[in-house]
Design an enzyme around this catalytic site. Structure first.
Site, PDB file in Angstrom:
ATOM      1  N   HIS A 254     -16.854 -45.848 -20.197  1.00 51.22           N
ATOM      2  CA  HIS A 254     -17.074 -46.816 -21.281  1.00 51.22           C
ATOM      3  C   HIS A 254     -15.733 -47.280 -21.845  1.00 51.22           C
ATOM      4  O   HIS A 254     -15.538 -48.456 -22.132  1.00 51.22           O
ATOM      5  CB  HIS A 254     -17.894 -46.173 -22.416  1.00 51.22           C
ATOM      6  CG  HIS A 254     -19.260 -45.742 -21.975  1.00 51.22           C
ATOM      7  ND1 HIS A 254     -20.418 -46.293 -22.467  1.00 51.22           N
ATOM      8  CD2 HIS A 254     -19.654 -44.808 -21.074  1.00 51.22           C
ATOM      9  CE1 HIS A 254     -21.467 -45.714 -21.893  1.00 51.22           C
ATOM     10  NE2 HIS A 254     -21.020 -44.809 -21.046  1.00 51.22           N
TER      11      HIS A 254
ATOM     12  N   GLN B  49      -6.434 -44.988 -10.813  1.00 55.43           N
ATOM     13  CA  GLN B  49      -7.296 -45.479  -9.725  1.00 55.43           C
ATOM     14  C   GLN B  49      -7.034 -46.932  -9.313  1.00 55.43           C
ATOM     15  O   GLN B  49      -7.094 -47.258  -8.135  1.00 55.43           O
ATOM     16  CB  GLN B  49      -8.772 -45.285 -10.095  1.00 55.43           C
ATOM     17  CG  GLN B  49      -9.719 -45.728  -8.979  1.00 55.43           C
ATOM     18  CD  GLN B  49     -11.100 -45.169  -9.112  1.00 55.43           C
ATOM     19  OE1 GLN B  49     -11.286 -43.951  -9.053  1.00 55.43           O
ATOM     20  NE2 GLN B  49     -12.083 -46.015  -9.294  1.00 55.43           N
TER      21      GLN B  49
ATOM     22  N   HIS C  46     -18.717 -42.391  -5.869  1.00 52.44           N
ATOM     23  CA  HIS C  46     -20.043 -42.074  -6.411  1.00 52.44           C
ATOM     24  C   HIS C  46     -20.738 -43.341  -6.917  1.00 52.44           C
ATOM     25  O   HIS C  46     -21.862 -43.294  -7.349  1.00 52.44           O
ATOM     26  CB  HIS C  46     -19.901 -41.064  -7.547  1.00 52.44           C
ATOM     27  CG  HIS C  46     -19.333 -41.655  -8.812  1.00 52.44           C
ATOM     28  ND1 HIS C  46     -18.189 -42.418  -8.816  1.00 52.44           N
ATOM     29  CD2 HIS C  46     -19.755 -41.618 -10.109  1.00 52.44           C
ATOM     30  CE1 HIS C  46     -17.928 -42.816 -10.060  1.00 52.44           C
ATOM     31  NE2 HIS C  46     -18.864 -42.337 -10.852  1.00 52.44           N
TER      32      HIS C  46
ATOM     33  N   TRP D  53     -20.218 -47.940 -11.988  1.00 56.36           N
ATOM     34  CA  TRP D  53     -20.032 -49.399 -11.912  1.00 56.36           C
ATOM     35  C   TRP D  53     -18.563 -49.801 -12.023  1.00 56.36           C
ATOM     36  O   TRP D  53     -18.127 -50.773 -11.402  1.00 56.36           O
ATOM     37  CB  TRP D  53     -20.885 -50.110 -12.957  1.00 56.36           C
ATOM     38  CG  TRP D  53     -20.829 -51.604 -12.826  1.00 56.36           C
ATOM     39  CD1 TRP D  53     -20.365 -52.492 -13.728  1.00 56.36           C
ATOM     40  CD2 TRP D  53     -21.271 -52.401 -11.692  1.00 56.36           C
ATOM     41  NE1 TRP D  53     -20.467 -53.788 -13.257  1.00 56.36           N
ATOM     42  CE2 TRP D  53     -21.022 -53.763 -11.994  1.00 56.36           C
ATOM     43  CE3 TRP D  53     -21.833 -52.095 -10.438  1.00 56.36           C
ATOM     44  CZ2 TRP D  53     -21.325 -54.804 -11.125  1.00 56.36           C
ATOM     45  CZ3 TRP D  53     -22.130 -53.142  -9.565  1.00 56.36           C
ATOM     46  CH2 TRP D  53     -21.874 -54.470  -9.912  1.00 56.36           C
ATOM     47  N   ASN D  54     -17.761 -49.044 -12.802  1.00 59.22           N
ATOM     48  CA  ASN D  54     -16.333 -49.380 -12.879  1.00 59.22           C
ATOM     49  C   ASN D  54     -15.684 -49.231 -11.509  1.00 59.22           C
ATOM     50  O   ASN D  54     -14.950 -50.113 -11.051  1.00 59.22           O
ATOM     51  CB  ASN D  54     -15.606 -48.486 -13.888  1.00 59.22           C
ATOM     52  CG  ASN D  54     -16.079 -48.732 -15.300  1.00 59.22           C
ATOM     53  OD1 ASN D  54     -15.813 -49.776 -15.873  1.00 59.22           O
ATOM     54  ND2 ASN D  54     -16.803 -47.779 -15.864  1.00 59.22           N
TER      55      ASN D  54
ATOM     56  N   GLU E 208     -13.978 -52.025  -9.212  1.00 64.15           N
ATOM     57  CA  GLU E 208     -12.568 -51.836  -8.834  1.00 64.15           C
ATOM     58  C   GLU E 208     -12.423 -51.903  -7.305  1.00 64.15           C
ATOM     59  O   GLU E 208     -11.448 -52.451  -6.782  1.00 64.15           O
ATOM     60  CB  GLU E 208     -12.034 -50.517  -9.406  1.00 64.15           C
ATOM     61  CG  GLU E 208     -11.810 -50.611 -10.925  1.00 64.15           C
ATOM     62  CD  GLU E 208     -11.821 -49.276 -11.669  1.00 64.15           C
ATOM     63  OE1 GLU E 208     -11.923 -49.296 -12.903  1.00 64.15           O
ATOM     64  OE2 GLU E 208     -11.754 -48.215 -11.021  1.00 64.15           O
TER      65      GLU E 208
ATOM     66  N   GLY F 244     -28.457 -42.105 -12.029  1.00 68.19           N
ATOM     67  CA  GLY F 244     -28.334 -43.284 -12.891  1.00 68.19           C
ATOM     68  C   GLY F 244     -28.202 -44.557 -12.068  1.00 68.19           C
ATOM     69  O   GLY F 244     -28.816 -44.696 -10.998  1.00 68.19           O
ATOM     70  N   ASP F 245     -27.373 -45.473 -12.557  1.00 68.72           N
ATOM     71  CA  ASP F 245     -27.187 -46.767 -11.884  1.00 68.72           C
ATOM     72  C   ASP F 245     -26.454 -46.630 -10.549  1.00 68.72           C
ATOM     73  O   ASP F 245     -26.407 -47.577  -9.769  1.00 68.72           O
ATOM     74  CB  ASP F 245     -26.403 -47.714 -12.805  1.00 68.72           C
ATOM     75  CG  ASP F 245     -25.024 -47.153 -13.153  1.00 68.72           C
ATOM     76  OD1 ASP F 245     -24.903 -45.930 -13.352  1.00 68.72           O
ATOM     77  OD2 ASP F 245     -24.056 -47.937 -13.215  1.00 68.72           O
ATOM     78  N   GLN F 246     -25.859 -45.463 -10.297  1.00 68.70           N
ATOM     79  CA  GLN F 246     -25.056 -45.298  -9.075  1.00 68.70           C
ATOM     80  C   GLN F 246     -25.883 -45.567  -7.816  1.00 68.70           C
ATOM     81  O   GLN F 246     -25.380 -46.131  -6.844  1.00 68.70           O
ATOM     82  CB  GLN F 246     -24.463 -43.885  -9.029  1.00 68.70           C
ATOM     83  CG  GLN F 246     -23.506 -43.597 -10.176  1.00 68.70           C
ATOM     84  CD  GLN F 246     -23.361 -42.111 -10.482  1.00 68.70           C
ATOM     85  OE1 GLN F 246     -23.701 -41.256  -9.668  1.00 68.70           O
ATOM     86  NE2 GLN F 246     -22.851 -41.799 -11.663  1.00 68.70           N
TER      87      GLN F 246
HETATM   88  O1  LIG Z   1      -8.951 -40.164 -10.880  1.00 70.12           O
HETATM   89  C1  LIG Z   1      -9.522 -41.072 -11.451  1.00 70.12           C
HETATM   90  C2  LIG Z   1     -10.924 -41.237 -11.435  1.00 70.12           C
HETATM   91  C3  LIG Z   1     -11.471 -42.301 -12.134  1.00 70.12           C
HETATM   92  N1  LIG Z   1     -10.683 -43.166 -12.828  1.00 70.12           N
HETATM   93  C4  LIG Z   1     -11.266 -44.281 -13.594  1.00 70.12           C
HETATM   94  O2  LIG Z   1     -12.370 -43.814 -14.352  1.00 70.12           O
HETATM   95  C5  LIG Z   1     -13.377 -44.810 -14.399  1.00 70.12           C
HETATM   96  C6  LIG Z   1     -14.672 -44.163 -13.974  1.00 70.12           C
HETATM   97  O3  LIG Z   1     -15.732 -45.021 -14.221  1.00 70.12           O
HETATM   98  P1  LIG Z   1     -16.998 -45.129 -13.240  1.00 70.12           P
HETATM   99  O4  LIG Z   1     -16.558 -45.405 -11.875  1.00 70.12           O
HETATM  100  O5  LIG Z   1     -17.931 -46.141 -13.819  1.00 70.12           O
HETATM  101  O6  LIG Z   1     -17.601 -43.688 -13.206  1.00 70.12           O
HETATM  102  P2  LIG Z   1     -18.128 -42.677 -14.365  1.00 70.12           P
HETATM  103  O7  LIG Z   1     -17.015 -42.176 -15.109  1.00 70.12           O
HETATM  104  O8  LIG Z   1     -18.972 -41.700 -13.658  1.00 70.12           O
HETATM  105  O9  LIG Z   1     -19.044 -43.671 -15.258  1.00 70.12           O
HETATM  106  C7  LIG Z   1     -20.256 -43.503 -15.970  1.00 70.12           C
HETATM  107  O10 LIG Z   1     -20.399 -44.767 -16.651  1.00 70.12           O
HETATM  108  C8  LIG Z   1     -20.536 -45.915 -15.795  1.00 70.12           C
HETATM  109  C9  LIG Z   1     -20.633 -47.139 -16.692  1.00 70.12           C
HETATM  110  O11 LIG Z   1     -21.775 -47.060 -17.506  1.00 70.12           O
HETATM  111  C10 LIG Z   1     -21.758 -45.766 -14.906  1.00 70.12           C
HETATM  112  O12 LIG Z   1     -21.840 -46.865 -14.014  1.00 70.12           O
HETATM  113  C11 LIG Z   1     -21.698 -44.457 -14.134  1.00 70.12           C
HETATM  114  O13 LIG Z   1     -22.873 -44.264 -13.370  1.00 70.12           O
HETATM  115  C12 LIG Z   1     -21.501 -43.283 -15.095  1.00 70.12           C
HETATM  116  O14 LIG Z   1     -21.399 -42.066 -14.382  1.00 70.12           O
HETATM  117  C13 LIG Z   1     -12.932 -45.950 -13.491  1.00 70.12           C
HETATM  118  O15 LIG Z   1     -12.439 -47.028 -14.268  1.00 70.12           O
HETATM  119  C14 LIG Z   1     -11.805 -45.350 -12.669  1.00 70.12           C
HETATM  120  O16 LIG Z   1     -10.772 -46.260 -12.359  1.00 70.12           O
HETATM  121  C15 LIG Z   1      -9.313 -43.012 -12.855  1.00 70.12           C
HETATM  122  O17 LIG Z   1      -8.586 -43.799 -13.468  1.00 70.12           O
HETATM  123  N2  LIG Z   1      -8.784 -41.969 -12.159  1.00 70.12           N
END
Ligand SMILES: O=c1ccn([C@@H]2O[C@H](COP(=O)(O)OP(=O)(O)O[C@H]3O[C@H](CO)[C@@H](O)[C@H](O)[C@H]3O)[C@@H](O)[C@H]2O)c(=O)[nH]1
Length: 490
Positions: free
Chosen positions: A22, A353, A368, A371-372, A376, A391-393
């Site tokens: 978020h 990332q 996984h 959505w981010n 990306e 979830g949305d994954q």
């Molecule tokens: O080593 C890492 C790993 C991750 N990231 C960042 O962390 C964020 C992770 O976001 P996301 O890929 O959306 O995963 P989650 O953290 O698991 O996000 C939760 O929130 C998202 C938005 O609601 C949902 O889509 C997912 O299912 C939910 O698990 C991204 O911007 C990545 O670039 C880093 O910078 N470094």
């Protein structure tokens, strides 16, 4: 006579949920709005903020607390990203032990009290709040905004496909799997048919996370309170679905925010990144490395880690693997990875990332499908092995494989309990790197990268939507001031 004092810039307050998935899109939106001349206040609970600020400034991506917008114009005096936090009564350690459902309640209780106080404070300082942007996990923010007579938008941080699925479920507009009919397909306008394990899993009758569905669906009960839904997607990516959703809701796709915001996102990382991963990538052959990451929350089981490790080693490809123990195992638990793993690969706990995905050495992304990460990957033009958990994954994985056609899905059904074997890992890696469809996936990924870049360029659909949103906030602010003046003079 002294010239009149300049008008303060419009002030938008973003209220964020304490999760990395978020924080990233909210900070990116904050930077973007500030670059359009707005003053932006980014608000989150204090115990999370402490973690964001405590990161060392030497860290590659997360520079020091960023207070100035990424703007070349100096005409917006006072425009910037500011930070303001509300006390949740916890410190950085104790907040980790609060179960998610209790955290939701805690944030609502403390946030409902704090936001009106902040709004009063800013009004006294001559910088009144003109608009709130709320988070899908904090539907009560739009209630607070309504009580204060301040317009409210929401930033939906998942796909439009997920949005419409939740909307149809909430409003009972389509048939969904039931306890009696658990494998029913779901048919929605503008969408491919979704199998029972392709809808956001919180909507499935077997989900153990019903409270998360309740939290997300809360947003749909409050949809009338928001004047627009900013969406972390772009028009070409989900054209038909966005078209359909626009028939019942004002949506503005503004993504990919990470490309649009251009600047580093500020102090957003909650974990410290490995210092050497980019240097390590620099030493690898172009388009050779498998990058593996399951985002910020998902932790795979010890047994699954071992299978993944053997699958990576068996592929013969170099790999960069972001892996942490699961929540249940505890932060300091041993990962239990097989010997010899370090010969071809690098195992780390966190990386920058965006920089990793943009690196020429990375050939594909085992993700996984948060959505981010999905956006990306799309914006970096990298093919994926989709390994969704919940979830949305699972919905994102379907789109990555079957609609955007940039990858393959690894494992199906309940991957929490089903093991994906080393052979399956290896097979999927081969399929996206050297298999008969690998070239096609690479071409599709390159095409989506161009589309994503075009969306955020000047005149692109997302850039236009941000500009129009800013204009809308301006108009609403004028109306709000007029209303308040009329009320005072009556
Ligand atoms: O080593 C890492 C790993 C991750 N990231 C960042 O962390 C964020 C992770 O976001 P996301 O890929 O959306 O995963 P989650 O953290 O698991 O996000 C939760 O929130 C998202 C938005 O609601 C949902 O889509 C997912 O299912 C939910 O698990 C991204 O911007 C990545 O670039 C880093 O910078 N470094």
């Amino acid at each position: 006579m002294a010239p009149p004092a300049p008008e303060p810039p419009l002030h938008v307050m973003l209220v964020c949920f304490p999760g990395q998935g978020h924080i990233n899109p909210f900070l990116r939106l904050a930077n973007l709005l500030a670059s359009h001349g707005l003053r932006v206040t980014f608000t989150i609970n204090l115990s999370t903020a402490r973690k964001m600020k405590s990161l060392p400034s030497s860290q590659r991506r997360s520079q020091e607390l960023k207070l100035e917008p990424n703007t070349s114009s100096s005409s917006h005096s006072g425009a910037a990203v500011h930070f303001d936090f509300f006390d949740d009564g916890h410190d950085e350690e104790s907040i980790k032990r609060v179960p998610l459902d209790q955290l939701m309640t805690l944030l609502e209780q403390t946030g409902r009290r704090a936001l009106p106080e902040m709004v009063r404070k800013y009004a006294d300082q001559g910088s009144p709040v003109s608009c709130f942007v709320s988070n899908p996990f904090l539907p009560w923010v739009s209630d607070v905004a309504a009580t204060l007579d301040i317009p409210c938008a929401v930033l939906w941080i998942q796909s439009c496909a997920s949005f419409t699925t939740y909307y149809h479920f909430h409003n009972k507009l389509a048939e969904f799997p039931t306890p009696e009919d658990q494998e029913r397909d779901v048919v929605l306008p503008g969408m491919p048919v979704m199998k029972h394990d392709e809808i956001p899993s919180f909507l499935h009758p077997t989900t153990p996370y019903g409270f998360l569905a309740t939290a997300i669906l809360g947003q749909f009960a409050h949809l009338d309170n928001v004047f627009c839904v900013l969406m972390e997607t772009f028009e070409r990516l989900e054209e038909e679905i966005i078209g359909h959703v626009s028939s019942f809701c004002k949506v503005r796709p503004v993504g990919p925010l990470w490309l649009g915001a251009k600047a580093s996102v500020g102090p957003g990382d909650l974990m410290e990144a490995d210092d050497d991963c980019i240097g390590w990538l620099d030493r690898q052959e172009p388009r050779s490395v498998v990058y593996v990451s399951m985002g910020s929350i998902v932790g795979i089981s010890a047994q699954q880690r071992v299978e993944m490790a053997h699958g990576l080693m068996g592929s013969g490809l170099p790999f960069l693997w972001v892996v942490r123990p699961s929540h249940e195992e505890g932060e300091d638990a041993d990962l239990g990875l097989p010997e010899g793993l370090g010969e071809r690969g690098k195992v780390v706990r966190w990386v920058p990332q965006e920089a990793v995905l943009g690196h020429v050495a990375v050939s594909c992304f085992v993700t996984h499908c948060g959505w981010n990460s999905t956006l990306e990957a799309i914006g970096s033009g990298k093919p994926v092995v989709a390994f969704p958990q919940w979830g949305d994954q699972v919905t994102d994985a379907k789109f990555l494989g079957e609609v955007f056609r940039v990858g393959v899905r690894m494992g199906r059904g309940d991957t929490w309990t089903k093991l994906v074997t080393r052979e399956e890992v290896e097979r999927c890696l081969r399929e996206v790197t050297v298999g008969p469809r690998a070239e096609e996936m690479r071409e599709n990924a390159a095409r989506w990268k161009r589309e994503a870049e075009a969306a955020v360029e000047e005149g692109g659909s997302s850039e236009r939507n941000v500009r129009e949103f800013v204009e809308e906030v301006k108009k609403k602010s004028v109306e709000m001031t007029r209303r308040k003046t009329e009320t005072t003079t009556l």
